[in-house]
Scaffold this motif. Structure first.
Motif, PDB file in Angstrom:
ATOM      1  N   ASP A  42       0.904  -1.163  -0.121  1.00 20.43           N
ATOM      2  CA  ASP A  42      -0.061  -0.050  -0.115  1.00 20.43           C
ATOM      3  C   ASP A  42       0.790   1.388  -0.064  1.00 20.43           C
ATOM      4  OD1 ASP A  42      -2.391  -1.375  -0.090  1.00 20.43           O
ATOM      5  OD2 ASP A  42      -2.619  -1.377   2.098  1.00 20.43           O
ATOM      6  N   LYS A  69       1.014   4.078  -3.045  1.00 22.63           N
ATOM      7  CA  LYS A  69       0.834   5.628  -2.725  1.00 22.63           C
ATOM      8  C   LYS A  69       2.087   6.455  -3.068  1.00 22.63           C
ATOM      9  CE  LYS A  69      -1.722   4.767   1.590  1.00 22.63           C
ATOM     10  NZ  LYS A  69      -1.988   4.999   2.860  1.00 22.63           N
ATOM     11  N   THR A  98      -3.850  -2.475  -7.772  1.00 22.11           N
ATOM     12  CA  THR A  98      -4.311  -2.775  -6.421  1.00 22.11           C
ATOM     13  C   THR A  98      -2.988  -3.515  -5.811  1.00 22.11           C
ATOM     14  OG1 THR A  98      -4.953  -5.110  -6.960  1.00 22.11           O
ATOM     15  CG2 THR A  98      -6.463  -3.349  -6.971  1.00 22.11           C
ATOM     16  N   ALA A  99      -2.962  -3.868  -4.427  1.00 18.87           N
ATOM     17  CA  ALA A  99      -1.732  -4.408  -3.917  1.00 18.87           C
ATOM     18  C   ALA A  99      -1.339  -5.701  -4.303  1.00 18.87           C
ATOM     19  CB  ALA A  99      -2.220  -4.459  -2.360  1.00 18.87           C
TER      20      ALA A  99
END
Length: 402
Positions: free
Chosen positions: A74, A78, A90-91
């Motif tokens: 995450d 960012k 997405t992760a």
């Protein structure tokens, strides 16, 4: 013989070999001016050390998930959105490895068959062709010329693509030239890539924080977001945070590719160090990191200017164009090879010149032929201004002694 034919034919990393020779001379008592390795002489940001201590105090010690912890992934997403203006993943589309080199290795090993081709613009980072060779695929080198700032053109790309092309590797800011691809060139490349939907793009962005003429380093996905589904974005902390020994990099890309990379990593190194992951997770998006990146950009920009001014005094130096990113100058050395002092020593190639400069002048560089472009020397300015000034002065003084 126990060693495979593939590995027997593989050359070791030229940059590490030259650095090894420089270290040997230093151990013999010589003062060596080492411009060979792309390793910043700066310390990582204090916040990274603070978070490492916190991780130790938390007694983190267990195995980590093979592709990285969810909180770190995450944080990486960012960071990528904040500093590269890239988003939409997405992760589960992130794979964390022990450095960006392992990310590239995993990706190519996971995707290449023996009949596949990989387009590598030349000059290139020394490990690209070696990894393709280990995967037993075929390298397709495309020579990029100085008059075009060593950039791959759309015409060159289109001519290089065949039905066997699996990957294009694009590195901007570039090692070894310092070239930064501009938006127009990227758009033209993107339009060609849109015509060939089976070609994947490996975008090696390890120097993205060191772009000196752009607030935001231009990227293929800025001009053509449609390419995201077949792109692997590679980055890490070795260059941006001067954390070469921490060994943490990441790849962001399609689910199927990330899953395959994770599979390979599960049978080699497994997950990267839990303490490093926790440190980077908490530090990566702090205000301290933003300040650190801005400060380092100014430091390297100043060093670049000092090195450029010094190299322009050498034969052939006037032809140099100021690099826009990374921390390398790709110096054309043909005029230096033609200097009477050099001719008298019988050095005829950039490799002989680099070896001779180390032996006679204690100045360590890497020959351009190792990057697929003979007639050049790569100088790294990830060293102090004193080393830059004294090292180039050492070359000048040697040339004056006839």
């Amino acid at each position: 013989m126990i060693i495979s034919n593939t590995v027997s034919k593989l050359a070791p990393s030229a940059t590490l070999q030259m650095s090894k020779k420089a270290k040997f001379l230093e151990n013999q008592g010589y003062k060596v001016f080492d411009f060979s390795v792309g390793e910043p002489d700066l310390f990582p940001p204090d916040v990274l050390f603070s978070e490492a201590l916190n991780a130790i105090k938390s007694k983190a010690h267990t195995y980590t998930p093979v592709s990285g912890t969810l909180p770190l992934k995450d944080s990486i997403l960012k960071y990528t959105e904040k500093y590269q203006n890239l988003s939409g993943w997405t992760a589960r589309q992130v794979c964390v490895s022990t450095g960006a080199k392992q990310v590239i290795y995993n990706a190519l090993m996971a995707s290449l068959e023996t009949s596949d081709e990989v387009i590598i613009p030349s000059p290139y980072w020394v490990s690209y062709p070696a990894i393709v060779e280990l995967a037993k695929a075929r390298q397709v080198f495309v020579p990029c010329e100085a008059h075009n700032d060593f950039k791959l053109t759309s015409d060159q790309l289109e001519r290089a693509i065949t039905h066997k092309t699996k990957w294009l590797i694009l590195n901007s800011p570039n090692n070894p030239t310092g070239t930064v691809y501009d938006t127009q060139t990227l758009y033209e490349l993107a339009m060609i890539l849109m015509k060939f939907p089976s070609v994947f793009i490996l975008s090696d962005d390890i120097y993205e924080s060191l772009s000196y003429t752009h607030v935001l380093c231009p990227h293929l996905l800025h001009v053509c977001p449609e390419l995201q589904s077949r792109m692997l974005v590679v980055n890490g902390i070795s260059k941006s945070l001067a954390a070469t020994g921490w060994r943490l990099g990441w790849g962001i890309g399609p689910d199927s590719l990330i899953e395959a990379m994770e599979k390979i990593q599960s049978h080699s190194t497994s997950g990267s160090c839990c303490l490093v992951q926790k440190s980077v997770e908490h530090a990566l998006n702090t205000i301290e990191i933003e300040s650190y990146l801005n400060k380092n950009r100014q430091i390297f920009s100043s060093r670049r200017d000092v090195l450029m001014k010094a190299l322009k005094r050498l034969p052939g130096g006037e032809a140099l164009k100021c690099p826009e990113g990374a921390f390398y100058v790709f110096y054309p050395c043909l005029e230096l090879l033609a200097h009477p002092k050099i001719c008298g020593l019988g050095w005829k190639t950039d490799t002989e010149l680099a070896e001779g400069m180390l032996q006679y002048m204690q100045v360590c560089t890497v020959p351009g032929s190792e990057f697929g472009k003979s007639g050049y020397l790569r100088f790294s300015y990830a060293v102090s201004i004193d080393v830059i000034k004294e090292g180039v002065a050492q070359i000048e003084n040697f040339l004056k002694i006839c």
